[in-house]
Scaffold this motif. Sequence first.
Motif, PDB file in Angstrom:
ATOM      1  N   LEU A 136      -0.408  -7.966   9.270  1.00  7.75           N
ATOM      2  CA  LEU A 136      -0.525  -7.513   7.886  1.00  7.75           C
ATOM      3  C   LEU A 136      -1.933  -6.968   7.595  1.00  7.75           C
ATOM      4  O   LEU A 136      -2.883  -7.258   8.332  1.00  7.75           O
ATOM      5  N   SER A 137      -2.024  -6.220   6.524  1.00  3.60           N
ATOM      6  CA  SER A 137      -3.341  -5.790   6.060  1.00  3.60           C
ATOM      7  C   SER A 137      -4.160  -7.038   5.725  1.00  3.60           C
ATOM      8  O   SER A 137      -3.657  -7.945   5.067  1.00  3.60           O
TER       9      SER A 137
ATOM     10  N   PRO B 100      -0.536 -15.717   7.511  1.00  2.00           N
ATOM     11  CA  PRO B 100       0.416 -15.749   6.405  1.00  2.00           C
ATOM     12  C   PRO B 100      -0.063 -14.817   5.279  1.00  2.00           C
ATOM     13  O   PRO B 100      -1.269 -14.660   5.053  1.00  2.00           O
ATOM     14  N   ILE B 101       0.896 -14.243   4.571  1.00  5.76           N
ATOM     15  CA  ILE B 101       0.525 -13.252   3.547  1.00  5.76           C
ATOM     16  C   ILE B 101      -0.325 -13.874   2.446  1.00  5.76           C
ATOM     17  O   ILE B 101      -1.242 -13.233   1.901  1.00  5.76           O
ATOM     18  N   ALA B 102      -0.100 -15.154   2.168  1.00  6.95           N
ATOM     19  CA  ALA B 102      -0.905 -15.824   1.135  1.00  6.95           C
ATOM     20  C   ALA B 102      -2.378 -15.818   1.522  1.00  6.95           C
ATOM     21  O   ALA B 102      -3.270 -15.574   0.699  1.00  6.95           O
ATOM     22  N   GLU B 103      -2.626 -16.051   2.828  1.00 12.81           N
ATOM     23  CA  GLU B 103      -3.993 -16.072   3.324  1.00 12.81           C
ATOM     24  C   GLU B 103      -4.611 -14.661   3.283  1.00 12.81           C
ATOM     25  O   GLU B 103      -5.776 -14.493   2.893  1.00 12.81           O
ATOM     26  N   CYS B 104      -3.793 -13.641   3.671  1.00 20.31           N
ATOM     27  CA  CYS B 104      -4.292 -12.256   3.620  1.00 20.31           C
ATOM     28  C   CYS B 104      -4.682 -11.896   2.190  1.00 20.31           C
ATOM     29  O   CYS B 104      -5.718 -11.260   1.946  1.00 20.31           O
ATOM     30  N   ARG B 105      -3.810 -12.304   1.264  1.00 14.52           N
ATOM     31  CA  ARG B 105      -4.055 -11.992  -0.144  1.00 14.52           C
ATOM     32  C   ARG B 105      -5.321 -12.696  -0.643  1.00 14.52           C
ATOM     33  O   ARG B 105      -6.118 -12.146  -1.396  1.00 14.52           O
ATOM     34  N   ARG B 106      -5.523 -13.941  -0.161  1.00 10.51           N
ATOM     35  CA  ARG B 106      -6.710 -14.692  -0.583  1.00 10.51           C
ATOM     36  C   ARG B 106      -7.973 -13.995  -0.056  1.00 10.51           C
ATOM     37  O   ARG B 106      -8.941 -13.813  -0.760  1.00 10.51           O
TER      38      ARG B 106
ATOM     39  N   GLY C 125      -9.763  -5.371  -1.218  1.00  9.77           N
ATOM     40  CA  GLY C 125      -9.253  -5.342  -2.589  1.00  9.77           C
ATOM     41  C   GLY C 125      -7.900  -4.669  -2.719  1.00  9.77           C
ATOM     42  O   GLY C 125      -7.472  -4.295  -3.812  1.00  9.77           O
ATOM     43  N   LEU C 126      -7.202  -4.482  -1.580  1.00 10.65           N
ATOM     44  CA  LEU C 126      -5.953  -3.724  -1.602  1.00 10.65           C
ATOM     45  C   LEU C 126      -4.811  -4.520  -2.226  1.00 10.65           C
ATOM     46  O   LEU C 126      -3.952  -3.970  -2.914  1.00 10.65           O
ATOM     47  N   TYR C 127      -4.756  -5.842  -1.929  1.00  9.17           N
ATOM     48  CA  TYR C 127      -3.662  -6.660  -2.476  1.00  9.17           C
ATOM     49  C   TYR C 127      -3.745  -6.674  -3.999  1.00  9.17           C
ATOM     50  O   TYR C 127      -2.734  -6.604  -4.685  1.00  9.17           O
TER      51      TYR C 127
END
Lengths: 304, 626
Positions: free
Chosen positions: B461-462, B560-566, B571-573
């Motif tokens: 993921l990004s 995990p996406i939650a971690e990527c988002r964190r 600033g993309l998410y």
Amino acid sequence: MPVPNAALTHLRRLEAEAIHILREVVAECAAPVMLYSIGKDSTAMLHLAIKAFHPAPPPFPLLHIDTGWKFREMITFRDATARRTGLRLILHGNAAAQRDGVNPFDHGAAYYTHAMKTVALREALALGGFDAAFGGARRDEEKSRAKERVFSFRSERQEWDPKNQRPEFWRLYNGRVKPGQGIRVFPLSNWTERDVWHYILAERLEVVPLYFAAPRPVVERDGSLIVVDDARMRLWPGEVPRQRRVRFRSLGCYPLSAAQPSAATTVPEILAEMEGLRQSERGGRLIDRDAADSMEKKKREGYF
Amino acid sequence: MDPPEAEPVLIPDAVPTLRFLTCGSVDDGKSTLIGRLLHDGELVLDDQMAALARDSARHGTDGAKLDFALLVDGLAAEREQGITIDVAWRYFGTRRRRFIVADTPGHEQYTRNMATGASNADLAVVLVDVRGGVLTQTRRHSCIAALFGIRHVVLAVNKMDLVGFDAARFAAVEAAYRAAVATLGFASITAVPLAARHGDNVVARSARMPWYRGPTLLELLEAIDVARPELDRPFRMPVQWVNRPHQDFRGYAGTIAAGAVRPGDALRVAASGRAGTVARIVTHDGDRDRAVAGEAVTLVLAEALDASRGDVLAAAAHPVTLASRLVADVLWLGEERMVPGRSLVIKLGTGTVPASVSEIRYRLDIDSFGTEPAESLGANDLARIGIALAMPLAVESFAESIDLGGFILIDRMSHATIGVGMVVSAQAAATDLTWHRMSVDQPARARAKGQRPMAVWFTGLSGSGKSTIADLAERCLHAAGRHTFTLDGDNVRHGLNRDLGFTEADRSENIRRAAEAARLMVEAGLIVLVSFISPFRADRAAARGLFAPGEFIEVFVDTPIAECRRRDPKGLYRRADAGLIRNFTGIDAPYEAPEAPELRLRTTTGSAEAMAEEVVAALRRLGVFG
């Protein structure tokens, strides 16, 4: 039309098509095996394999699903064939069912066939890690077989989904599968029973002597002539085997294969006799008679 | 009625075979016609008749009468529903001809099965219900028959009994059909009025249509000339399998696609352009002095040439085009829509290579046979498309050669056959006809660097940490004296891929270009670290397909996406969540995680440095340090 050349005779065209199919599988699949069931179709198919890879030997083993109830002459022929060709012959039977004493008399044709042939075959394919298995089935044998592709896809459970077969075009076969899935391949798909006998004649192939008429001990049961091949045959009260001149059109397990009265002792005589026959080839196979879609059911479960 | 002409006879080997199919719309009576043909030709055996009587009583659609369709509808689901789902092949013969008939389904849903039957036929019997006339399916099947190279049509105008055997109705349907298919280029169209259920004009002449003076259907099938003008074509044989039983024998096994071959003939290997001479034509029945199209043989050449499966041996004086781009007509078979750019596998001749659909030139409108623009294709669509091949293949147009011009398209993940096509034209490979073999090759370049070239493909993921880990790993490799390069998704989009957006098609093309660039670098002897989100399995599989086994490893940066988002380093998410970015992987675009990556890095279990060390350790195990 894959073979537009009119100069090739009918049999040579069928031969070339089968050789192409055999080679295609060897080129594309990781671990092919040939189901060798000893009969006339297997004899023709094995001969085609020898031709396809000459001068190399066929690069795959033979597999015989041994139910323990084949005619003794078939077993003798099988072992002689393995010796003659030098190919590895894998024998496999359903050990659990054999231990339980599953037999064609007590358990009925349907259950017996499922346990001793279908389950045994699935076991053997998994055990060997085979991803492609050649079979000698022909489309003219039976109407669900008339529907089957040359490359017939099998799921992880070795099951056939006749409503969702892979489309198949020209000579382009798609043998790609995921681990655990497999392909059943039928090089004789477009052959008829007559073609097989003509080919056996043309190529001077030896077949199991049971195809030729000879005096054999026979009981008549529900209109079928059953040859008493060994002492395990259960005779019904009042049944006494009588010597009759019979031969087989199709060979399977002896208590489940009906013979026919015949005087044909050569391949040309067999071909001449076929012209007058009003019964289809598998008419003598007692296992096909359970229901109209009996073969389809067996095939869906993984029978060849 | 007259006694039937046909009966089972011992057919000599020389009797010609006609392969035909029956097609047309659902319920026009195709299976009934074949059943009737077999029955009236006395080709149905006693036990099959008994079974038919049983089945008719149970499933029949004609009251107490025999339902002849049940002779061919061999699947349980077909008999229960009274429809044909898949092709049934039947084999029969008369004194004049041997027949292989494919009875094909009429439902649009099962067009793929009709096409399967058409690909092996010389003639099409197109059925039309005289009451309904020419329907969309009639047009579709006729069009498919024409595309697959069928040149002769028998128009069977069925159910004449239901219009009182009216000659004018027959003539009207015939005229409508001829007008409908006028642009399809059939060499012959012959119309016959039938009542298949009752046998009129099937095998025996109908007393109820005295106005019809032409042949019955069977007479027509026995007499019609489908021979193609004998083409004296140059020799072509796709190499199917290389036969090497021992050191002293090397034979090229294959089925001759065109022409003839004799010992002494000069041949050329299409891929390399190298020429050789036929030394022997080997068969189990002994060496041959000539072999012709359709025969399966094994050729031994006098010279040691490097040819393998997928190559084509061709007459040296008439080399075959080596193409990397094709224009083709396709019938799309997949349930999933075909979008240009997505990669797939093409099988043509004996060659199988990764490919992608580069464009849809037009889709065919079945009702007008006109063309219309399309951005994607659905199941049963007919279209003209452009295809780009990852490696060049020896190709001819379908009109010239079925074997070198017909192909199938295979899904990389499911392995399903998702398309079938016919080459219209082929553009020579970018290298102009033959692949130029450089005298300094990859092994030489690798030797000079003392390393094993490899592509290390990071997917995730990004924000998962791909670029950070790739950068750290490259630093380690560089410090150890390895020759490396990193292709980073963002960086490549600034140059090579600046023209691409974020649609599914553009994302596929983005990955394809990155993979091609990586392949060039591996050819150059480098260890290439590729850091791309690369969300689609099919695209990653296509990338892998460009490399030799062992040259490509997939590293799944599993965060995990939650971690990527964190983390959200760019600033993309935040912007995607606010709806400012669309098609963002993990939010409104899918990410297909690898099923079996060579290496899986669970980034929440350790530092980026630790992850990079895992990568380097894996490369060490694989021998990239030479």
